[in-house]
Design an enzyme around this catalytic site. Structure first.
Site, PDB file in Angstrom:
ATOM      1  NE  ARG A 102      -3.264   2.639   2.676  1.00 10.09           N
ATOM      2  CZ  ARG A 102      -3.149   3.544   3.659  1.00 10.09           C
ATOM      3  NH1 ARG A 102      -2.326   3.321   4.668  1.00 10.09           N
ATOM      4  NH2 ARG A 102      -3.859   4.652   3.644  1.00 10.09           N
ATOM      5  CG  HIS A 146      -0.981   9.050   3.360  1.00  7.79           C
ATOM      6  ND1 HIS A 146      -1.231   7.703   3.507  1.00  7.79           N
ATOM      7  CD2 HIS A 146      -0.436   9.452   4.543  1.00  7.79           C
ATOM      8  CE1 HIS A 146      -0.848   7.301   4.714  1.00  7.79           C
ATOM      9  NE2 HIS A 146      -0.360   8.351   5.352  1.00  7.79           N
ATOM     10  CD  GLU A 192      -4.391   8.275   9.822  1.00  3.63           C
ATOM     11  OE1 GLU A 192      -3.953   9.435  10.001  1.00  3.63           O
ATOM     12  OE2 GLU A 192      -3.863   7.269  10.321  1.00  3.63           O
ATOM     13  CG  ASN A 333      -4.840   3.896   8.885  1.00  2.00           C
ATOM     14  OD1 ASN A 333      -4.952   2.952   8.102  1.00  2.00           O
ATOM     15  ND2 ASN A 333      -4.439   5.098   8.495  1.00  2.00           N
ATOM     16  CE1 TYR A 335       0.183   2.635  13.730  1.00  5.43           C
ATOM     17  CE2 TYR A 335      -1.627   4.026  12.980  1.00  5.43           C
ATOM     18  CZ  TYR A 335      -0.450   3.335  12.718  1.00  5.43           C
ATOM     19  OH  TYR A 335       0.067   3.343  11.454  1.00  5.43           O
ATOM     20  CD  GLU A 402      -1.327   4.279   8.221  1.00  5.03           C
ATOM     21  OE1 GLU A 402      -1.023   4.669   9.383  1.00  5.03           O
ATOM     22  OE2 GLU A 402      -1.466   5.056   7.261  1.00  5.03           O
TER      23      GLU A 402
END
Length: 518
Positions: A102, A146, A192, A333, A335, A402
């Site tokens: 990606r 991005h 995002e 994504n 985290y 991600e």
């Protein structure tokens, strides 16, 4: 006494193994044959050659060259120099056994002014990169935006705050579909979108650093009360416009898919009070429902319309129908996880009411070998996110775009914390599939130690280490790269992984008992 403790520890371990079977092992055979494993990067973070071959600045160039919001030093002028080293990188990907890569296209490399003439050198580079991937059997998954809007469009009309962006983005997307779509089957329009709108236009701490000047010293322009909503609205319309174009003009011959990416978080009420439980749902609506409600139902969540009032734009009937159903897949994504607390006092802060009356606190999970710089490992919260999306919005395809562990850039190549992180989250993907989630792929962030938006070169997410002070920019595989390679190629795992994960991650109370028995 020591003997009794040792026997007790052994019994506990046997019970765990009997109950959970091969809980700590992990095999690619647990996944469907069409499940995609890959790694991710983005253009500004790894390409370099920022001033070469006709590329012009993006808002991320401007942000980095003006001090990165006083958070760290550095820029992406050279970065990992993938622009010149793409063949070497693709060979590393092939050697690892990656199914997919990606990457993002730099809009200002392909169309330097954001609209108008195409840059031949930019077109050549992305054709070369795509062809190199295809020749090694690696799927290209492409992101169009991005965090790097061409600076020219920001200067001309304010970029995403202006509705003109919808037309220009659609034209840019068409260039990409036309030039690369015969080989690229997976398109993500925006990375995002939710965090880009909030951190770039409400908090003002990331590109393009717009917010109410009274709120943030780094902001010289903007309005935190209105612009995040405008930006999100225009992103939804731009995505939907590009998706309509693709489906009408290109999908019939190219047979590709078009999606949108959100940064998701695990949210847990700080207490069991109704206030914190309701606040948790509210933060979900503001972070995820902000985009998934329009994509699924054609309008914003009721709580957003109630809280924001006239500051949030309205969809016309035509726009609602355009946005609704415009994603073929969702990119996620993931985290961090957070505790959520209701906090009405936040409403007293002037000029900003985005996601009002909510406080969040990072969930910290620590073990004896966990650095304070590392992202806490909370794979069960990612499963909760997947379950929540399925329950609230339907079981459409999802790609984890991600997911990765940060360490200090000068830390050891023996990145055991990242190995444990990957083992846990990939295991969570297997569990999610067994529970019915429509997850189609998992991408590690990041393939290389690149230029991180929140930490520059001081923080590292890469499977491959790069010393940016060394002109050779040599790629050095970390232990995590070797572990991922073994997993992808179905080779035996290092037994130490099993022991370390079993002790420190899944069963902390049992791990303590085992330690005491030593």
């Amino acid at each position: 006494m020591v003997l009794i403790q040792l026997l007790a520890a052994t019994l506990v371990l046997l019970i765990i193994l009997l109950h959970f079977g091969n809980a700590y092992s992990l095999s690619r055979d647990e996944f469907p044959s069409d499940f995609v494993f890959g790694a991710s990067t983005s253009a500004y973070q790894v390409e370099g050659a920022a001033n070469k071959d006709g590329r012009k600045p993006s808002i991320w160039d401007t942000f980095s060259h003006s001090g990165n919001g006083h958070m760290y030093k550095g820029n992406g002028d050279i970065a990992c120099d993938q622009y010149h080293k793409y063949k070497e990188d693709v060979q590393l990907m092939a050697n690892m056994g990656l199914d997919a890569y990606r990457f993002s296209i730099s809009w200002s490399r392909l169309i330097p002014d954001g609209k108008g003439p195409i840059n031949p050198k930019g077109l050549e580079y992305y054709n070369n990169l795509t062809n190199e991937l295809i020749s090694h059997g690696i799927q290209p998954h492409v992101t169009l935006h991005h965090w790097d809007l061409p600076q020219k469009l920001e200067d001309e009309y304010g970029g995403w705050v202006n509705r003109s962006i919808v037309k220009d983005f659609t034209a840019y997307a068409e260039v990409c579909f036309r030039e690369f779509g015969d080989r690229v089957k997976y398109w993500t329009t925006v990375n995002e979108g939710n965090v880009y709108a909030s951190f770039g236009y409400d908090l003002g701490m990331l590109p393009p650093q717009r917010c109410s000047p009274s709120f943030q010293a780094n902001c010289s322009r903007g309005n935190s009360s209105t612009e995040p909503y405008l930006v999100a609205h225009h992103m939804l319309l731009a995505h939907a416009s590009a998706a309509r174009l693709y489906r009408k003009k290109y999908k019939g011959t190219q047979h590709g898919f078009i999606g949108f990416n959100l940064l998701t978080f695990g949210f847990v009420p700080l207490t069991n009070t109704s206030e914190d439980i309701i606040a948790t749902q509210r933060v979900q609506d503001f972070m995820i429902g902000w985009f998934l409600n329009p994509f699924t139902f054609g309008d914003y969540p009721d709580i957003m319309k109630k809280n924001a009032g006239s500051r949030i734009p309205s969809f016309t009937k035509k726009e609602s129908n355009l946005v609704k159903g415009s994603i073929d897949f969702l990119g996620i994504n993931f985290y961090f996880s957070f505790y959520v607390k209701n906090s009405p006092a936040i409403q007293q802060i002037k000029d900003r009411d985005y996601m009002e009356d909510i406080e969040v606190e990072t969930i910290q999970l620590t073990t004896n070998d966990t650095s304070p710089f590392e992202v806490p490992i909370t794979p069960w919260m990612l499963q909760c996110v997947l379950d929540s999306v399925k329950k609230d919005y339907g079981n459409f395809p999802i790609y984890i775009h991600e997911n990765g562990q940060q360490t200090l850039s000068n830390s050891s190549l023996d990145d055991w914390s990242r190995v444990k992180y990957l083992h846990e989250y990939i295991g969570a993907m297997a569990n999610a599939l067994r529970s019915g989630s429509n997850v189609k792929g998992y991408f590690v962030w990041c393939f290389l130690d690149g230029f991180e938006l929140l930490g520059g070169y001081e923080m590292s997410y890469g499977l491959y280490y790069i010393n940016v002070k060394d002109p050779s920019l040599k790629r050095q595989p970390k232990l995590s790269a070797k572990w991922y390679t073994n997993f992808l190629k179905r080779k035996p795992m290092d037994p130490k992984v099993t022991i370390e994960i079993g002790k420190n991650q899944l069963f902390p109370s049992h791990a303590s008992l085992l330690d005491n028995a030593k």
